[in-house]
Enzyme design. Structure first.
Site, PDB file in Angstrom:
ATOM      1  N   SER A  14       0.812  -1.218   0.000  1.00 53.29           N
ATOM      2  CA  SER A  14       0.000   0.000   0.000  1.00 53.29           C
ATOM      3  C   SER A  14       0.848   1.273   0.000  1.00 53.29           C
ATOM      4  O   SER A  14       1.512   1.583   0.996  1.00 53.29           O
ATOM      5  CB  SER A  14      -0.916  -0.037   1.240  1.00 53.29           C
ATOM      6  OG  SER A  14      -1.291   1.253   1.653  1.00 53.29           O
TER       7      SER A  14
HETATM    8  N1  LIG Z   1      -7.520   8.838   0.845  1.00 50.73           N
HETATM    9  C1  LIG Z   1      -6.654   7.838   1.397  1.00 50.73           C
HETATM   10  C2  LIG Z   1      -6.654   6.665   0.448  1.00 50.73           C
HETATM   11  C3  LIG Z   1      -6.002   5.435   1.032  1.00 50.73           C
HETATM   12  C4  LIG Z   1      -6.149   4.263   0.074  1.00 50.73           C
HETATM   13  O1  LIG Z   1      -6.735   4.390  -1.007  1.00 50.73           O
HETATM   14  N2  LIG Z   1      -5.613   3.105   0.450  1.00 50.73           N
HETATM   15  C5  LIG Z   1      -5.733   1.940  -0.395  1.00 50.73           C
HETATM   16  C6  LIG Z   1      -4.516   1.046  -0.233  1.00 50.73           C
HETATM   17  S1  LIG Z   1      -3.067   1.882  -0.802  1.00 50.73           S
HETATM   18  C7  LIG Z   1      -6.954   1.168   0.077  1.00 50.73           C
HETATM   19  O2  LIG Z   1      -6.894   0.419   1.007  1.00 50.73           O
HETATM   20  N3  LIG Z   1      -8.082   1.421  -0.565  1.00 50.73           N
HETATM   21  C8  LIG Z   1      -9.316   0.785  -0.235  1.00 50.73           C
HETATM   22  C9  LIG Z   1     -10.466   1.634  -0.645  1.00 50.73           C
HETATM   23  O3  LIG Z   1     -10.246   2.779  -1.065  1.00 50.73           O
HETATM   24  O4  LIG Z   1     -11.590   1.158  -0.523  1.00 50.73           O
HETATM   25  C10 LIG Z   1      -5.238   8.416   1.578  1.00 50.73           C
HETATM   26  O5  LIG Z   1      -4.972   9.515   1.047  1.00 50.73           O
HETATM   27  O6  LIG Z   1      -4.419   7.816   2.275  1.00 50.73           O
END
Ligand SMILES: N[C@@H](CCC(=O)N[C@@H](CS)C(=O)NCC(=O)O)C(=O)O
EC number: 2.5.1.18
Length: 224
Positions: A14
């Protein structure tokens, strides 16, 4: 002093976990000195499956947007990131279960600091060098960088105790209604726990813990 604790659950697949980790490290070294941050490897794929979620990049428009957003956000925190051209091919073929178990072996044997040093090398290898991080040959390269002799740790990846440790971390995320990474639990002095998803909620965490608003190192160094 009131206790301020952050439990940060991450997977090296991630990129937002990497961004969140680097942001917290910058804050811990500067604006958020009196916060205890505990890092926990978990296996994102299992948590996604259990919650009914899917890897976000599987939706093509979302994948395109994510590629931009990851680069932009990383740049804001002073992290150099590249999108691995083979990412989709790799996540269909491999998982990070063994990499996450290796991190637990290292945490048990050498402590959390060495574990996070290794996690950072995993992230850089995938999200900057665009190299694989899934197989023994990849682990050997990572271990070389952090000065761990492969034979001291690789044989323990399959241990039952390690599987139980990883499951315990997955369970903690599942119990906090997790579906992505990083998954963050913030514990406040009134014994309450507050759940956050992602690397982009530190300004709200700051307010909750009565901490200065988070700024990347580059702004603190400049004469704003
Ligand atoms: N808006 C969050 C996004 C985090 C994200 O998208 N993480 C991914 C893994 S890298 C995830 O687990 N996504 C699942 C989802 O969006 O449902 C950030 O800026 O950290």
């Amino acid at each position: 002093m009131t206790q301020k604790i952050i439990d940060f659950y991450f997977d090296v697949i991630s990129p937002y976990s990497w961004i969140g980790f680097e942001a917290l490290e910058q804050l811990k070294g500067n604006q958020w000195k009196d916060v205890e941050i505990r890092y926990h490897p978990f296996f994102l794929r299992n948590v996604m499956m259990k919650s009914g979620n899917r890897p976000p990049a599987m939706l093509p428009n979302r994948g395109r947007m994510l590629a931009q957003d990851i680069r932009r956000t990383a740049n804001y925190w002073g992290i150099q990131i590249k999108n691995p051209p083979k990412f989709i091919e790799w996540i269909l073929q491999y998982t990070t279960e063994e990499a996450q178990k290796l991190l637990i072996v290292i945490q048990n044997q050498f402590g959390s600091q060495k574990m996070m040093e290794t996690a950072r090398v995993f992230w850089r290898r995938l999200w900057f060098d665009c190299e694989k991080i899934f197989e023994v040959e990849d682990f050997e390269m990572v271990l070389k960088e952090v000065g761990i002799v492969p034979s001291d740790v690789l044989g323990k990846i399959g241990d039952l105790e390690v599987a139980k440790n990883l499951e315990k971390n997955n369970q903690a995320v599942n119990e906090a209604y997790g579906y992505g990474a990083p998954w963050i639990l913030v514990h406040t002095s009134d014994s309450k726990t507050h759940t956050f998803f992602g690397s982009d909620r530190f300004h709200i965490i700051a307010e909750l813990l009565d901490l200065p608003q988070p700024l990347p190192q580059k702004f603190l160094n400049s004469k704003l």
